[in-house]
Motif scaffolding. Structure first.
Motif, short mmCIF file in Angstrom:
data_model
loop_
_atom_site.label_atom_id
_atom_site.label_comp_id
_atom_site.label_asym_id
_atom_site.label_seq_id
_atom_site.Cartn_x
_atom_site.Cartn_y
_atom_site.Cartn_z
N SER A 63 10.90 15.20 3.48
CA SER A 63 11.59 14.70 4.67
C SER A 63 12.09 13.27 4.48
CB SER A 63 10.66 14.75 5.88
OG SER A 63 9.58 13.84 5.72
N GLY A 64 11.56 12.59 3.48
CA GLY A 64 12.00 11.22 3.21
C GLY A 64 11.38 10.18 4.12
N ARG A 65 10.35 10.56 4.88
CA ARG A 65 9.71 9.58 5.75
C ARG A 65 8.27 10.00 6.03
NH1 ARG A 65 10.77 9.98 11.63
NH2 ARG A 65 11.46 7.80 11.46
N THR A 66 7.44 8.99 6.28
CA THR A 66 6.05 9.21 6.63
C THR A 66 5.80 8.59 7.99
OG1 THR A 66 5.36 9.13 4.31
CG2 THR A 66 3.65 8.83 5.97
N ARG A 67 5.58 9.44 8.96
CA ARG A 67 5.33 8.94 10.30
C ARG A 67 3.87 8.50 10.43
NH1 ARG A 67 8.82 9.57 14.19
NH2 ARG A 67 7.12 9.45 15.71
N PHE A 68 3.64 7.54 11.33
CA PHE A 68 2.26 7.10 11.61
C PHE A 68 2.16 6.67 13.07
CE2 PHE A 68 4.49 3.40 9.82
CZ PHE A 68 4.33 2.46 10.83
N ASP A 69 0.92 6.69 13.55
CA ASP A 69 0.67 6.23 14.92
C ASP A 69 0.45 4.72 14.95
OD1 ASP A 69 0.84 8.84 15.88
OD2 ASP A 69 -1.27 9.21 15.44
N THR A 70 -0.32 4.23 14.00
CA THR A 70 -0.57 2.78 13.90
C THR A 70 -0.59 2.38 12.44
OG1 THR A 70 -2.98 3.03 13.85
CG2 THR A 70 -1.94 2.74 16.02
N CYS A 71 -0.21 1.12 12.22
CA CYS A 71 -0.28 0.54 10.87
C CYS A 71 -0.73 -0.90 11.03
CB CYS A 71 1.06 0.61 10.16
SG CYS A 71 1.07 -0.22 8.55
N LYS A 72 -1.83 -1.24 10.42
CA LYS A 72 -2.35 -2.60 10.49
C LYS A 72 -2.62 -3.12 9.09
CE LYS A 72 -4.50 -2.09 15.04
NZ LYS A 72 -5.75 -2.21 15.83
N ALA A 73 -2.28 -4.37 8.89
CA ALA A 73 -2.52 -4.99 7.58
C ALA A 73 -2.41 -6.49 7.72
CB ALA A 73 -1.53 -4.47 6.54
N SER A 74 -3.03 -7.18 6.81
CA SER A 74 -2.86 -8.62 6.70
C SER A 74 -2.70 -8.96 5.23
CB SER A 74 -4.06 -9.37 7.30
OG SER A 74 -5.24 -9.10 6.57
N ALA A 75 -2.20 -10.15 4.98
CA ALA A 75 -1.96 -10.55 3.58
C ALA A 75 -2.21 -12.04 3.43
CB ALA A 75 -0.54 -10.20 3.15
N ASP A 76 -2.82 -12.38 2.32
CA ASP A 76 -2.95 -13.78 1.92
C ASP A 76 -1.90 -14.06 0.86
OD1 ASP A 76 -5.19 -14.47 3.55
OD2 ASP A 76 -6.47 -13.31 2.18
N LEU A 77 -1.14 -15.12 1.07
CA LEU A 77 -0.05 -15.44 0.15
C LEU A 77 -0.42 -16.64 -0.70
CD1 LEU A 77 1.44 -14.25 2.93
CD2 LEU A 77 3.44 -14.71 1.53
N ALA A 78 -0.11 -16.55 -1.99
CA ALA A 78 -0.32 -17.65 -2.92
C ALA A 78 0.80 -17.62 -3.95
CB ALA A 78 -1.68 -17.54 -3.60
N GLU A 79 1.57 -18.69 -4.00
CA GLU A 79 2.67 -18.83 -4.96
C GLU A 79 3.62 -17.64 -4.89
OE1 GLU A 79 1.01 -19.58 -8.76
OE2 GLU A 79 0.30 -21.58 -8.22
N GLY A 80 3.92 -17.19 -3.67
CA GLY A 80 4.91 -16.15 -3.48
C GLY A 80 4.41 -14.74 -3.68
N VAL A 81 3.11 -14.54 -3.87
CA VAL A 81 2.54 -13.21 -4.05
C VAL A 81 1.63 -12.91 -2.86
CG1 VAL A 81 1.10 -11.70 -5.47
CG2 VAL A 81 2.68 -13.32 -6.55
N ALA A 82 1.88 -11.79 -2.17
CA ALA A 82 1.09 -11.39 -1.01
C ALA A 82 0.04 -10.37 -1.44
CB ALA A 82 2.00 -10.79 0.06
N THR A 83 -1.22 -10.70 -1.15
CA THR A 83 -2.33 -9.81 -1.51
C THR A 83 -2.93 -9.24 -0.24
OG1 THR A 83 -2.83 -11.12 -3.48
CG2 THR A 83 -4.56 -9.65 -2.67
N THR A 84 -2.98 -7.89 -0.17
CA THR A 84 -3.50 -7.19 0.99
C THR A 84 -4.78 -6.43 0.61
OG1 THR A 84 -1.30 -6.90 1.92
CG2 THR A 84 -3.00 -5.42 2.72
N ARG A 85 -5.82 -6.55 1.45
CA ARG A 85 -7.08 -5.87 1.19
C ARG A 85 -7.50 -4.97 2.36
NH1 ARG A 85 -7.61 -10.97 -1.10
NH2 ARG A 85 -8.14 -10.94 -3.33
N ASP A 86 -6.69 -4.94 3.41
CA ASP A 86 -7.12 -4.19 4.60
C ASP A 86 -6.01 -3.30 5.16
OD1 ASP A 86 -5.45 -6.16 5.47
OD2 ASP A 86 -6.78 -6.94 7.02
N LEU A 87 -5.22 -2.68 4.27
CA LEU A 87 -4.19 -1.77 4.73
C LEU A 87 -4.83 -0.57 5.42
CD1 LEU A 87 -1.22 -0.82 4.83
CD2 LEU A 87 -1.61 0.25 2.59
N ASN A 88 -4.33 -0.28 6.62
CA ASN A 88 -4.90 0.84 7.38
C ASN A 88 -3.78 1.50 8.17
OD1 ASN A 88 -6.29 2.53 9.23
ND2 ASN A 88 -8.12 1.26 9.01
#
Length: 668
Positions: free
Chosen positions: A548-573
């Motif tokens: 279908s070319g898409r993934t539907r979701f009800d909720t999406c939560k995430a945060s990212a710590d950025l350092a020198e232009g690189v975003a690191t995420t550890r809590d994708l949900n």
């Protein structure tokens, strides 16, 4: 009768005696013999040195005529050794017979090669002030040689007058007959330089002046000035005009009034009115102005100003303005502004609160503006290496500003905003924008932005929140991407250093948190990839359905710590009805590279006989943000499947062993 004849004879004889005496003065008195005495008298009365190296000529009938040149008058003490004024030639004539009746009738004064140098010293004193070292005592009635009845005119040619750095060169001035209460015609021509390196401004004027010498009032009507502004680079001079039906100057009251004026520079036409006070001591003025609609690009071209290329070739096409102006105390302010630039209307107040520091204040409102029209075209060629340009003056270091700006609607970098309100303070190399508020794609934006340019490299601090924003529209307009949809809230606290977008991205540090409801990841059908992976592991036929070319979701939560232009995420949900996705990874904001490891947990259909987890599918996400690559870990799934089977058989075997043992214990 005899008495009358005797009186006539006596009067005639007296005239003859006076004529003979004057002829004798002319024949036997040489004024050049009195140069030293004249110079000494001038020095004693004014404190200035008078130099008369040229010859003095004197005639006495019917005019007392004096011609001299060259000559110069020095500056007062404390103003240097240069001359205050110098002339190559000067001539003055006074009628003799009216002078005997205490009436002063002066003929035309002619001056050639005048060089008048006016300036103020460090204490603010002018070199034209205090000629005699003190104020002259009021003249008593009947004192003096006579009253000035008229002046036949003044002719000044090939002259120069300067004040500080301002110079009026090639000055030619012709003044007609001067008499109190009568209009005097004046013609003027000069080249004006407003400062070192400035281009000369040719000026010619014609007007009639009506003087009230006793009241120190002067009326100019009509006043007409015109000329041409010289431009650099060999461009053709631009003509200009200024006209006022009437201009009144009252030196006693120190006022100036021009009820109406008009001005023209090239294609631009300006009109208005002007009033001024304290014009000698501390000038202040006020008035109105109106700039008629002008083709701005055409005008700038006439002035030799080259515009940078813009995305819209028709930008800066038209300009019109009106408002009120006020000047005084080193401050210039415009109120009741109505400025129309292209399709935008700006209204409000603005001004320079200090002309020395160029500090600005403003409270302005714009109805609508598309800033992208005025941006430089997108660069498609090879990037210039950093550091190729030489050091340049940084205007942010000296910028002083305080004000507020409102926009009903605006577009910048493709993003459409409405109800924008910004408050700006700039001083000592720091620009602070707070609060910054706007309506943004059905949601709200608030921000606190600081640009610190005090160091060698500018530093940027951002604290901002977007709440309830339609992310699909935002990303489509801002990045041309349709990868994500939903209504989201995003907050960020970021810092960066550098000049230019890429340098800022490379140094970006901080934290970002996002929460998105009822959305979809476009260009990626995670369900399709999971089903394919499950079919492979279970040795089943691949599903015939297309992605279908898409993934539907009800909720999406995430945060990212950025350092020198690189975003690191550890809590994708990411959560939907039948799918849970958790994971971690990185994204390079400069290159767009993705590197995520996630686990997709497939849930059983609600209401089925067996609830719980149907399968756990490990997934890797790589590639770039523009072209992501999703690969289920089939090998890992197979191992997990095998382990599940082993555990299943192990449990079955244990169950059978337990049943067999129980049978043995029962004696079966």
């Amino acid at each position: 009768m005899r008495a009358l004849k005797f009186a006539g004879f006596l009067l005639g004889g007296l005239v003859v005696l006076i004529a003979l005496a004057l002829i004798g003065v002319r024949l036997f008195v040489d004024p050049n013999d009195y140069k030293d005495r004249i110079a000494r008298a001038v020095r004693d009365s004014t404190g200035r040195e008078l130099a008369l190296p040229g010859e003095i000529r004197l005639s006495v009938f019917p005019w007392i005529a004096l011609e001299l040149g060259p000559a110069s008058l020095g500056n007062p003490p404390g103003f240097g050794a240069g001359p205050f004024a110098a002339v190559k030639h000067a001539a003055l004539r006074v009628k003799l017979l009216p002078l005997l009746h205490r009436q002063l009738q002066v003929g035309r004064i002619e001056i050639t090669g005048l060089d008048l140098r006016l300036y103020r010293n460090a204490s603010g004193e002018g070199n034209w002030e205090d000629f005699g070292g003190g104020k002259a005592a009021p003249a008593s009635p009947g004192a003096g040689a006579g009253t000035l009845q008229e002046l036949a005119g003044v002719l000044i040619t090939d002259s120069r007058v300067s004040y500080q750095d301002m110079v009026a060169g090639q000055l030619n001035l012709e003044v007609g007959r001067v008499s109190s209460g009568a209009a005097t015609p004046v013609k003027l021509k000069l080249n004006l330089l407003t400062g070192p390196g400035a281009r000369p401004l040719a000026l010619a004027g014609r007007f009639d002046v009506t003087p009230d010498l006793a009241g120190r009032r002067y009326r100019f009507a009509p006043l007409e000035l015109d000329g041409a502004l010289s431009l650099a680079g060999g461009a053709a001079p631009v003509p200009w005009k200024f006209a006022a039906p009437e201009l009144a100057v009252d030196l006693a009251a120190q006022t100036l009034s021009a009820p109406a004026f008009s001005a023209q520079l090239g294609a631009a036409r300006l009109s208005g009115a002007l009033q001024a006070r304290k014009i000698l001591d501390a000038p202040s003025l006020g008035g109105t102005f109106k700039l008629a609609p002008v083709a701005l690009r055409e005008l700038l071209g006439q002035l030799g100003i080259s515009l940078p290329k813009m995305r819209d070739a028709h930008a800066l096409g038209s300009l019109a303005a009106s408002g009120e102006l006020a000047y005084g105390g080193k401050a210039l302010r415009a109120t009741q502004l109505d400025v129309r630039l292209d399709d935008s209307v700006l209204r409000g107040n603005a001004g320079l609160t200090n002309l020395d520091t160029r500090a600005m204040s403003f409270d302005l409102a714009i109805d609508r503006i598309d800033l992208d029209r005025y941006r430089s075209p997108e660069q498609t060629g090879v990037k210039q290496p950093a550091g190729t340009q030489g050091p340049q003056a940084d205007p942010l270091q000296t910028l002083r500003m305080k004000g507020a700006l409102s926009l009903d609607s605006a577009k910048v970098a493709g993003v459409a905003l409405s109800q924008v309100r910004l408050e700006v303070v700039a001083a000592d190399g720091v620009i602070h924008i707070a609060p910054a508020r706007a309506r943004l794609y059905g949601g709200n934006y608030t921000g606190d932005i600081t640009l610190d340019d005090r160091g060698a490299v500018p530093a940027l601090r951002l604290s901002q929140t977007m709440a309830g924003v339609d992310l699909a529209q935002l990303l489509r307009d801002f990045a041309g991407s349709g990868r994500l949809s939903g209504r989201g809230t995003v907050s960020s606290n970021l810092t960066a250093r550098g000049r230019g977008g890429e340098a800022l991205l490379k140094s970006l540090d901080g934290h970002v948190a996002a929460s998105i409801d009822d959305g979809a990841i476009e260009g990626l059908d995670l369900w399709f990839e999971i089903n394919r992976a499950l079919a492979v592991v279970q040795n089943q036929t691949l599903p015939a359905a297309r992605s279908s070319g898409r993934t539907r979701f009800d909720t999406c939560k995430a945060s990212a710590d950025l350092a020198e232009g690189v975003a690191t995420t550890r809590d994708l949900n990411i959560a939907s009805q039948n799918l849970r996705v958790t994971g971690e990874g990185t994204m390079n904001l400069v290159s767009g590279a993705l590197d995520y490891r996630v686990k997709a947990t497939v849930l059983r259909q609600p209401g089925s006989a067996a609830a719980g987890t149907l399968a756990d599918v490990p997934v890797t996400v790589s590639g770039t943000l523009g072209a992501p690559k999703v690969r289920p870990d089939v090998e890992g799934m197979a191992k997990a499947r095998l382990q599940q089977e082993v555990e299943k058989h192990k449990q079955e075997l244990q169950q059978k062993l337990q049943e067999k043992l129980q049978d043995l214990l029962k004696g079966k």
